[in-house]
Design a protein around this motif. Structure first.
Motif, mmCIF file in Angstrom:
data_model
loop_
_atom_site.group_PDB
_atom_site.id
_atom_site.type_symbol
_atom_site.label_atom_id
_atom_site.label_comp_id
_atom_site.label_asym_id
_atom_site.label_seq_id
_atom_site.Cartn_x
_atom_site.Cartn_y
_atom_site.Cartn_z
ATOM 1 N N ILE A 20 0.685 -8.560 2.088
ATOM 2 C CA ILE A 20 0.350 -7.293 2.736
ATOM 3 C C ILE A 20 -0.355 -6.313 1.633
ATOM 4 O O ILE A 20 -1.347 -5.595 2.124
ATOM 5 C CB ILE A 20 1.547 -6.622 3.364
ATOM 6 C CG1 ILE A 20 2.067 -7.391 4.420
ATOM 7 C CG2 ILE A 20 1.159 -5.118 3.905
ATOM 8 C CD1 ILE A 20 1.173 -7.423 5.563
ATOM 9 N N LEU A 21 0.202 -6.297 0.666
ATOM 10 C CA LEU A 21 -0.333 -5.154 -0.726
ATOM 11 C C LEU A 21 -1.602 -5.672 -0.975
ATOM 12 O O LEU A 21 -2.675 -5.143 -0.973
ATOM 13 C CB LEU A 21 0.567 -5.085 -1.718
ATOM 14 C CG LEU A 21 2.002 -4.427 -1.294
ATOM 15 C CD1 LEU A 21 2.872 -4.563 -2.567
ATOM 16 C CD2 LEU A 21 1.552 -2.881 -1.196
ATOM 17 N N TRP A 24 -4.236 -5.455 1.604
ATOM 18 C CA TRP A 24 -4.656 -3.943 2.079
ATOM 19 C C TRP A 24 -5.579 -3.422 0.575
ATOM 20 O O TRP A 24 -6.717 -2.876 1.146
ATOM 21 C CB TRP A 24 -3.204 -3.087 1.917
ATOM 22 C CG TRP A 24 -3.585 -1.417 1.912
ATOM 23 C CD1 TRP A 24 -4.332 -0.920 2.955
ATOM 24 C CD2 TRP A 24 -3.025 -0.640 0.916
ATOM 25 N NE1 TRP A 24 -4.375 0.317 2.580
ATOM 26 C CE2 TRP A 24 -3.614 0.573 1.639
ATOM 27 C CE3 TRP A 24 -2.467 -0.461 -0.099
ATOM 28 C CZ2 TRP A 24 -3.336 1.948 0.964
ATOM 29 C CZ3 TRP A 24 -1.991 0.564 -0.711
ATOM 30 C CH2 TRP A 24 -2.479 1.712 -0.296
ATOM 31 N N PHE A 25 -5.455 -3.823 -0.536
ATOM 32 C CA PHE A 25 -6.336 -3.628 -1.441
ATOM 33 C C PHE A 25 -7.605 -4.423 -1.478
ATOM 34 O O PHE A 25 -8.591 -3.698 -1.825
ATOM 35 C CB PHE A 25 -5.490 -3.946 -2.713
ATOM 36 C CG PHE A 25 -4.629 -2.918 -3.372
ATOM 37 C CD1 PHE A 25 -5.137 -1.623 -3.762
ATOM 38 C CD2 PHE A 25 -3.339 -2.977 -3.401
ATOM 39 C CE1 PHE A 25 -4.233 -0.592 -4.208
ATOM 40 C CE2 PHE A 25 -2.492 -1.981 -3.952
ATOM 41 C CZ PHE A 25 -2.942 -1.022 -4.408
ATOM 42 N N ARG A 27 -9.212 -4.572 1.328
ATOM 43 C CA ARG A 27 -9.928 -4.032 2.410
ATOM 44 C C ARG A 27 -10.516 -2.617 1.948
ATOM 45 O O ARG A 27 -11.495 -1.989 2.448
ATOM 46 C CB ARG A 27 -9.116 -3.699 3.515
ATOM 47 C CG ARG A 27 -8.408 -4.943 4.030
ATOM 48 C CD ARG A 27 -9.539 -5.887 4.824
ATOM 49 N NE ARG A 27 -10.155 -5.476 5.748
ATOM 50 C CZ ARG A 27 -10.980 -6.020 6.215
ATOM 51 N NH1 ARG A 27 -11.407 -7.269 5.821
ATOM 52 N NH2 ARG A 27 -11.806 -5.341 7.410
ATOM 53 N N ILE A 28 -10.104 -2.245 0.644
ATOM 54 C CA ILE A 28 -10.369 -1.015 0.029
ATOM 55 C C ILE A 28 -12.373 -1.017 -0.301
ATOM 56 O O ILE A 28 -12.107 -2.355 -0.748
ATOM 57 C CB ILE A 28 -9.700 -0.416 -1.168
ATOM 58 C CG1 ILE A 28 -8.296 -0.027 -0.741
ATOM 59 C CG2 ILE A 28 -10.468 0.765 -1.819
ATOM 60 C CD1 ILE A 28 -7.707 0.165 -1.894
ATOM 61 N N ARG A 36 -9.280 -10.387 -2.579
ATOM 62 C CA ARG A 36 -9.162 -11.014 -1.276
ATOM 63 C C ARG A 36 -8.661 -12.459 -1.429
ATOM 64 O O ARG A 36 -8.174 -13.327 -0.741
ATOM 65 C CB ARG A 36 -10.770 -10.908 -0.861
ATOM 66 C CG ARG A 36 -11.001 -9.838 -0.355
ATOM 67 C CD ARG A 36 -12.566 -9.850 0.587
ATOM 68 N NE ARG A 36 -13.562 -10.546 -0.325
ATOM 69 C CZ ARG A 36 -14.311 -9.448 -1.221
ATOM 70 N NH1 ARG A 36 -14.041 -8.273 -1.132
ATOM 71 N NH2 ARG A 36 -15.334 -9.836 -1.989
#
Length: 384
Positions: A20-21, A24-25, A27-28, A36
């Motif tokens: 998850i972390l 999330w990163f 997607r920044i 990715r």
């Protein structure tokens, strides 16, 4: 005593959080591309653990081994690609995918032939060890950017490679070592991915700091010449003013307006005009003291605040020196350009106690210099 169920539950839970972390990163905007790939890698590791646990519970050991191996190969391939992306390496990534394809075929063929588990996992171990050693070697070679973190990643990846080398053979000979082997592998993988997550975070932090630095640079400096802008000049002036008041010294605000710049800009083009302004800025910077403040405040208007002066004559000397350097012939390409400089001077505390007042008076003196024939200097309130 720990059971395989507890090890799988703990491992998959933490894998999910790390996924998850990393996702999330990833997607920044403008995040490092490695995030990715590592998010995909930990997702494959999570799926391999889940399928291994479920299929073993259903007493489908050969099928469990096949799916576990297939997803493990994808995980290690994404891990290796991620380290390449992290360091912007030009390694031929097709070799990783070719190796992954060959290993997947090995798993499928040996499973269809009902081979022993040790035979099935031999190809799997060889590919995973190769990927882990590549990650370890790359982290070690590139460690100067994140020295401690990359050293730890190299060590952890090397230990994981050793674990893959001995884990399955040991489990085959000593089945009671299975739980301990799973536990050691889980701990090492978690350490590896937490280090990768920290690497992503540190790169992201550095980008934020760089962006802040660039924003401050744009806020306080002229983007064309690199000189201070009017906003930052005001802040620096307050510091210089406090020092001058304490030491009973003078400050000189020297307002410089270039003569004959507009004809150059109109005839030669804005690109040449910009080069002229850059050259003038460099000359001003190189011929002012470190304690002085040099700024561009308009199109062809510059300002120098000369500090630590004892009397008016020093301001005159500085103004004449700057005028002579600014008006030296400028060579761009195969053409020569000639400028003049009309300069106005106001002195603190004689001509004002605030920067706006001193600038206004220096501006008035500069226009008086233009009326006197241009290319000279004028002190506010003086005749001639």
């Amino acid at each position: 005593m720990l059971s395989t169920q507890i090890v799988h539950t703990i491992g998959t839970s933490i894998y999910f959080v790390v996924f998850i972390l990393l996702f999330w990163f990833s997607r920044i905007p403008r995040a490092n591309a490695a995030a990715r790939w590592w998010a995909r890698a930990i997702l494959f590791a999570l799926l391999s653990r889940l399928l291994l646990f479920i299929l073993f519970s259903l007493e489908q050991e050969p099928l469990a081994l096949l799916f576990y191996g297939s997803f493990s190969v994808l995980e290690k391939a994404c891990l290796a690609v991620g380290i390449c992306r992290f360091f912007n390496l030009t390694t031929a990534l097709r070799w990783f995918w070719a190796g992954a394809l060959i290993t997947e075929l090995w798993l499928l063929i040996t499973w269809l032939m009902h081979s022993r588990a040790l035979v099935i996992t031999a190809g799997l171990s060889a590919f995973n060890i190769a990927c882990l050693l590549y990650v370890a070697g790359t982290a070690w070679r590139e460690r100067k950017s994140l020295h401690r973190l990359m050293t730890a990643l190299s060590a952890t990846s090397s230990l994981l490679a050793l674990h893959w080398l001995f884990a399955f053979p040991t489990m085959e000979v000593l089945p009671e070592w299975k739980v301990l082997g799973l536990l050691v592998g889980t701990v090492l993988m978690l350490a590896q991915y937490l280090l990768l997550l920290m690497a992503v975070l540190l790169v992201f932090q550095q980008r934020l700091l760089d962006a802040e630095e660039r924003a401050l640079e744009l806020a306080f400096h002229d983007p064309l010449t690199g000189l201070n802008n009017k906003l930052y000049m005001g802040r620096l002036f307050e510091q210089a003013l406090a020092l001058a008041s304490r030491l009973n010294q003078l400050l000189a605000v020297i307002y410089i307006d270039l003569d004959n710049f507009k004809p150059i800009n109109d005839s030669a083009g804005h690109s040449v005009g910009d080069e002229v302004l850059k050259i003038v800025a460099r000359r001003l910077q190189s011929h002012t003291r470190s304690a002085d403040i040099c700024a561009r405040i308009g199109g062809d208007e510059f300002m120098v605040i000369a500090t630590q002066l004892e009397d008016e004559s020093q301001a005159r000397v500085i103004a004449e020196k700057l005028r002579s350097y600014v008006t030296e012939v400028i060579h761009i390409g195969n053409r020569s350009y000639y400028l003049g400089a009309s300069i106005g001077i106001s002195l603190y505390p004689y001509h004002g106690s605030s920067l706006p007042q001193l600038i206004q008076n220096a501006d008035s003196a500069m226009y008086q210099a233009k009326r006197n024939g241009k290319n000279g200097y004028q002190i506010f309130g003086k005749l001639g």
